[in-house]
Design an enzyme around this catalytic site. Structure first.
Site, PDB file in Angstrom:
ATOM      1  N   GLU A 283       0.750  -1.173   0.076  1.00  0.00           N
ATOM      2  CA  GLU A 283      -0.007  -0.028   0.228  1.00  0.00           C
ATOM      3  C   GLU A 283       0.830   1.105  -0.051  1.00  0.00           C
ATOM      4  O   GLU A 283       0.403   2.509  -0.523  1.00  0.00           O
ATOM      5  CB  GLU A 283      -1.080   0.001   1.383  1.00  0.00           C
ATOM      6  CG  GLU A 283      -2.026  -0.640   1.140  1.00  0.00           C
ATOM      7  CD  GLU A 283      -3.194  -0.458   2.102  1.00  0.00           C
ATOM      8  OE1 GLU A 283      -3.175   0.232   3.214  1.00  0.00           O
ATOM      9  OE2 GLU A 283      -4.505  -1.083   1.925  1.00  0.00           O
ATOM     10  N   HIS A 304       8.335 -26.229  -1.924  1.00  0.00           N
ATOM     11  CA  HIS A 304       7.677 -27.386  -2.451  1.00  0.00           C
ATOM     12  C   HIS A 304       6.590 -26.862  -3.262  1.00  0.00           C
ATOM     13  O   HIS A 304       5.633 -27.578  -3.597  1.00  0.00           O
ATOM     14  CB  HIS A 304       7.431 -28.562  -1.573  1.00  0.00           C
ATOM     15  CG  HIS A 304       8.488 -29.175  -0.657  1.00  0.00           C
ATOM     16  ND1 HIS A 304       8.907 -30.433  -1.039  1.00  0.00           N
ATOM     17  CD2 HIS A 304       9.475 -28.538   0.174  1.00  0.00           C
ATOM     18  CE1 HIS A 304      10.011 -30.372  -0.553  1.00  0.00           C
ATOM     19  NE2 HIS A 304      10.309 -29.589   0.554  1.00  0.00           N
ATOM     20  N   LYS A 418     -14.482  -0.236  -3.776  1.00  0.00           N
ATOM     21  CA  LYS A 418     -15.233   0.006  -2.970  1.00  0.00           C
ATOM     22  C   LYS A 418     -16.414   0.894  -3.395  1.00  0.00           C
ATOM     23  O   LYS A 418     -17.623   0.412  -3.371  1.00  0.00           O
ATOM     24  CB  LYS A 418     -14.934   0.896  -1.638  1.00  0.00           C
ATOM     25  CG  LYS A 418     -13.887   0.452  -0.640  1.00  0.00           C
ATOM     26  CD  LYS A 418     -13.449   1.238   0.507  1.00  0.00           C
ATOM     27  CE  LYS A 418     -12.387   0.951   1.183  1.00  0.00           C
ATOM     28  NZ  LYS A 418     -11.737   1.785   2.049  1.00  0.00           N
TER      29      LYS A 418
HETATM   30  O1  PA5 Z   1      -3.544   1.011   5.931  1.00  0.00           O
HETATM   31  C1  PA5 Z   1      -4.458   1.506   5.732  1.00  0.00           C
HETATM   32  O2  PA5 Z   1      -4.897   2.874   5.761  1.00  0.00           O
HETATM   33  C2  PA5 Z   1      -5.564   0.564   5.318  1.00  0.00           C
HETATM   34  O3  PA5 Z   1      -5.210  -0.666   4.830  1.00  0.00           O
HETATM   35  C3  PA5 Z   1      -6.465   0.420   6.405  1.00  0.00           C
HETATM   36  O4  PA5 Z   1      -5.816  -0.013   7.686  1.00  0.00           O
HETATM   37  C4  PA5 Z   1      -7.690  -0.600   6.302  1.00  0.00           C
HETATM   38  O5  PA5 Z   1      -8.233  -0.333   5.016  1.00  0.00           O
HETATM   39  C5  PA5 Z   1      -8.875  -0.505   7.314  1.00  0.00           C
HETATM   40  O6  PA5 Z   1      -9.220   0.708   7.462  1.00  0.00           O
HETATM   41  P1  PA5 Z   1      -9.981   1.352   8.787  1.00  0.00           P
HETATM   42  O7  PA5 Z   1      -9.108   1.112   9.825  1.00  0.00           O
HETATM   43  O8  PA5 Z   1     -10.445   2.823   8.527  1.00  0.00           O
HETATM   44  O9  PA5 Z   1     -11.396   0.612   8.942  1.00  0.00           O
END
Ligand code: PA5
Length: 446
Positions: A283, A304, A418
């Site tokens: 990310e 494996h 989303k």
């Molecule tokens: O790193 C990030 O920001 C995302 O992976 C969030 O942790 C994930 O989308 C969950 O979001 P939230 O904590 O707002 O529910």
């Protein structure tokens, strides 16, 4: 302290690493002076030394209460809101934590998919047991966790009634924004705060990770102390520090066309550290059509399966092997007088030494096949050492992302699925999008 070993790597020269110094210098400036892209999300840098001590004490008190009055803790969260806690608990106690730690609540991580099957199975495990819930969401609006929370509330309200249930739900969220915060305030749940300047994937050392980790019985003081010691060491060591060198090595591999990093461990307890690592780097770096694709494997298990590709497949990979300097156990291989399996040459040998030879043999074999490995060594499976490892990867990730020329702290790409999902589900406000997507779907095979 975390050790980085790479002198055996032949395809990256000192000149390759030197060439990345100007980019590293810039990245370091952005990190230290908090003046780069996404600077609003750099609270993790000083967190190990400036965390909120009153909240920390509340986390410990809540963890004690949960341990005393619960057989099960349900942790509801997705992405950064669960991966760190699960990774730390499994690394410390193995994936068998729930079976092994009889004196602690079982911990189940839910709300990290839309699988009704999975959720139903976990709820069936709660029948007849005393349950507490830690619902975690920074935005307070993430659909996977919000739906799971609704279903869990409905299940538990039937058992406890609404008033009693309020004492069993702990919400970790933004200090004022979001639907979860509003709901928690109305119901009077105990709340823990995710600081504004810390994004989900950098949040394991906030209440997000600390409450479930403390419930498992782990020493969160030692975890923070390890992170603080690592921070001190890395920031003092400057541009030559291990995290920055790792960041340079990754970028040097990328420049040579190695666009996939395989994070390997020879310890199955490291599996969720691999998942956490993939989210952290994936990310942070994967945007603007750039980035190293992070993958993870457990060896020798995956030798494996993916081992064939790593040895012999497209030359797009490099490896980062995470190693524990001192193995936790010593399992001795017994003698067998019949020796039908021809393994008596290993009599008296430890499994840990066999694992070590598997590591060395694989390192050499993969290098011969063109896939070279960076080695990241952490001391042991103590909370302190895990804290060090977490901070090492945080700093390396920020530096690596900046060197790549991206903002390591946003995740614009996560929104695309989303929007489509909401449109297809008929969420108000998405009517035009729904029509457009349904038109596109007509061309798909039925
Ligand atoms: O790193 C990030 O920001 C995302 O992976 C969030 O942790 C994930 O989308 C969950 O979001 P939230 O904590 O707002 O529910």
């Amino acid at each position: 302290m975390i050790k980085l070993k790479y002198s055996h790597i032949k395809s990256i020269t000192a000149a390759d690493l030197d060439a990345l110094m100007p980019a590293l210098r810039e990245a370091d400036d952005k990190i230290r002076n908090k003046n780069g892209e996404g600077a609003d999300f750099t609270g993790w840098i000083d967190l190990p030394v400036n965390y909120d001590k009153a909240e920390f004490a509340r986390i410990k008190a809540a963890a004690r209460r949960i341990r005393e009055n619960s057989d099960v803790l349900l942790v509801i969260g997705i992405g950064g809101s669960y991966l760190g806690a699960r990774a730390v608990i499994e690394l410390l106690y193995s994936s068998y934590y729930n079976q092994l730690r009889k004196d602690r609540p079982e911990i189940y991580f839910i709300g990290n998919s839309f699988s009704g099957d999975e959720l139903a199975k976990v709820l069936s495990l709660c029948d007849g047991k005393r349950v507490s819930v830690n619902v975690i969401s920074k935005s307070g609006t993430t659909t996977e966790s919000a739906i799971a929370f609704r279903i869990v509330r409905s299940y538990l309200e039937k058992r406890y009634g609404r008033e009693e249930l309020k004492k069993r739900i702990y919400a970790t969220t933004d200090k004022q924004k979001g639907a979860l915060k509003a709901f928690a305030d109305r119901e009077g749940y105990e709340c823990f705060v995710i600081p504004d300047d810390i994004g989900g994937r950098f949040s394991v050392l906030t209440a997000v990770g600390l409450l479930p980790i403390a419930v498992s019985g782990a020493d969160i003081d030692a975890l923070m102390a390890g992170a603080a010691a690592c921070r001190e060491h890395l920031l003092q060591a400057g541009l030559q520090n291990e995290a920055y060198t790792y960041a340079r090595l990754r970028n040097a591999f990328l420049k040579k066309g190695r666009m996939v990093e395989v994070l390997a461990s020879y310890d199955p307890s490291f599996r969720y550290m691999g998942e956490w690592f993939k989210q952290l780097f994936g990310e942070s770096e994967g945007k603007d059509k750039k980035g190293i694709f992070p993958a993870s494997v457990i060896f020798s298990t995956d030798l494996h399966s993916l081992g064939q590709y790593i040895q012999d497949g497209s030359p797009i990979l490099f490896e980062t092997v995470c190693r524990q300097a001192v193995p936790s156990e010593k399992t001795v291989i017994p003698n067998d007088d019949e020796n039908i399996d021809n393994l008596n040459f290993l009599t008296g040998e430890t499994l840990e030494n066999v694992n070590d030879k598997a590591f060395l043999g694989t390192l050499l074999a993969h290098a011969d096949g063109g896939t070279e490995s960076i080695i990241v060594e952490y001391a042991d499976k103590s909370e302190y050492a895990v804290g060090e490892l977490i901070y090492f990867f945080f700093l390396a990730c920020a530096a690596s992302g900046y060197m790549l020329g991206v903002n390591p702290f946003n995740q614009p790409g996560v929104e695309a699925y989303k929007k489509n999902m909401f449109a297809l589900l008929g969420k108000p406000g998405f009517e035009d999008k729904k029509a457009e997507l349904e038109e596109r779907l007509k061309t798909f095979d039925k």
